[in-house]
Scaffold this motif. Structure first.
Motif, mmCIF file in Angstrom:
data_model
loop_
_atom_site.group_PDB
_atom_site.id
_atom_site.type_symbol
_atom_site.label_atom_id
_atom_site.label_comp_id
_atom_site.label_asym_id
_atom_site.label_seq_id
_atom_site.Cartn_x
_atom_site.Cartn_y
_atom_site.Cartn_z
ATOM 1 N N ASN A 31 -6.660 7.458 -4.545
ATOM 2 C CA ASN A 31 -5.338 6.906 -4.241
ATOM 3 C C ASN A 31 -4.282 7.413 -5.225
ATOM 4 O OD1 ASN A 31 -6.187 5.532 -1.970
ATOM 5 N ND2 ASN A 31 -6.585 3.634 -3.077
ATOM 6 N N GLN A 32 -4.673 7.609 -6.472
ATOM 7 C CA GLN A 32 -3.754 8.144 -7.480
ATOM 8 C C GLN A 32 -3.329 9.570 -7.109
ATOM 9 O OE1 GLN A 32 -5.662 8.846 -11.265
ATOM 10 N NE2 GLN A 32 -3.724 8.698 -12.372
ATOM 11 N N THR A 34 -3.537 11.048 -4.103
ATOM 12 C CA THR A 34 -2.803 11.122 -2.835
ATOM 13 C C THR A 34 -1.359 10.678 -3.014
ATOM 14 O OG1 THR A 34 -3.631 8.947 -2.110
ATOM 15 C CG2 THR A 34 -4.834 10.912 -1.335
ATOM 16 N N LEU A 67 -8.766 2.992 0.775
ATOM 17 C CA LEU A 67 -8.055 4.268 0.681
ATOM 18 C C LEU A 67 -6.654 4.112 1.260
ATOM 19 C CD1 LEU A 67 -10.817 6.774 1.832
ATOM 20 C CD2 LEU A 67 -9.854 6.571 -0.473
ATOM 21 N N GLN A 68 -5.703 4.720 0.620
ATOM 22 C CA GLN A 68 -4.327 4.669 1.104
ATOM 23 C C GLN A 68 -4.073 5.907 1.954
ATOM 24 O OE1 GLN A 68 -2.194 4.197 -2.575
ATOM 25 N NE2 GLN A 68 -2.919 2.101 -2.835
#
Length: 179
Positions: A31-32, A34, A67-68
């Motif tokens: 996530n960081q 992305t 997950l984003q």
């Protein structure tokens, strides 16, 4: 231009008895990167694996909870460890003008390894997110040993021409933010 290639971070590989090692940390790091990729307009490609034990369309086949994922992100489905083999990944990368791949995901010694080697073989330098890929390990080696071994092995592979280099998720996110 780089693209972020995130391999097989799927629900059934992150939960239950077959869960890979430390999936919550993996998901946080993914996530960081992305978030940083989106800010830098870097394409994000989510790869999903399907096989008889991981049937396409089932809840376990879906990308992992937490997950984003955004609608502008791209997805690619595969049926072998190599995300290039019998998929549209190569023309997708060519159409996007991608010159480098940033790779993370699951399982280190299978899909991450073979896709990294295939990327190098296709002429793409790779940034392997050294702390953003994971696996289950086996009866002989721990997941941490598998990860460390592949970080060293893949970053020292030189036979294809292009090379893989290691960066942590934080290092990559910081570097793309400065670009």
């Amino acid at each position: 231009m780089p693209a972020l290639l995130l391999i097989d971070i799927q629900q059934s590989l992150c939960t239950g008895p077959n869960a890979a090692w430390d999936c919550p940390t993996l998901i946080a790091r993914i996530n960081q990167v992305t978030a940083a990729a989106r800010q830098a307009n870097t394409p994000i490609i989510w790869v999903r694996h399907a096989e008889p034990s991981l049937e396409a369309g089932t809840p376990g086949w879906q990308l992992a909870e937490g997950l984003q994922v955004e609608s502008a992100d791209l997805t690619l489905d595969k049926t072998t460890g190599d995300a290039f083999w019998k998929t549209d990944l190569l023309p997708m990368l060519q159409n996007l003008g991608v010159r480098e791949l940033v790779i993370g995901g699951m399982h280190t010694e299978y899909c991450v390894d073979v896709t990294t080697r295939a990327a190098l073989r296709h002429g793409y330098p790779v940034v392997l997110l050294e702390d953003a890929h994971t696996t289950c390990g086996n009866a002989v080696v721990t997941p941490q040993q598998v990860i460390a071994h592949h970080n060293i092995t893949l970053s020292s592979t030189s036979s294809f021409g292009p090379r893989a280099r290691l960066q942590t998720a934080q290092q990559w996110a910081d570097s793309v933010g400065r670009a």
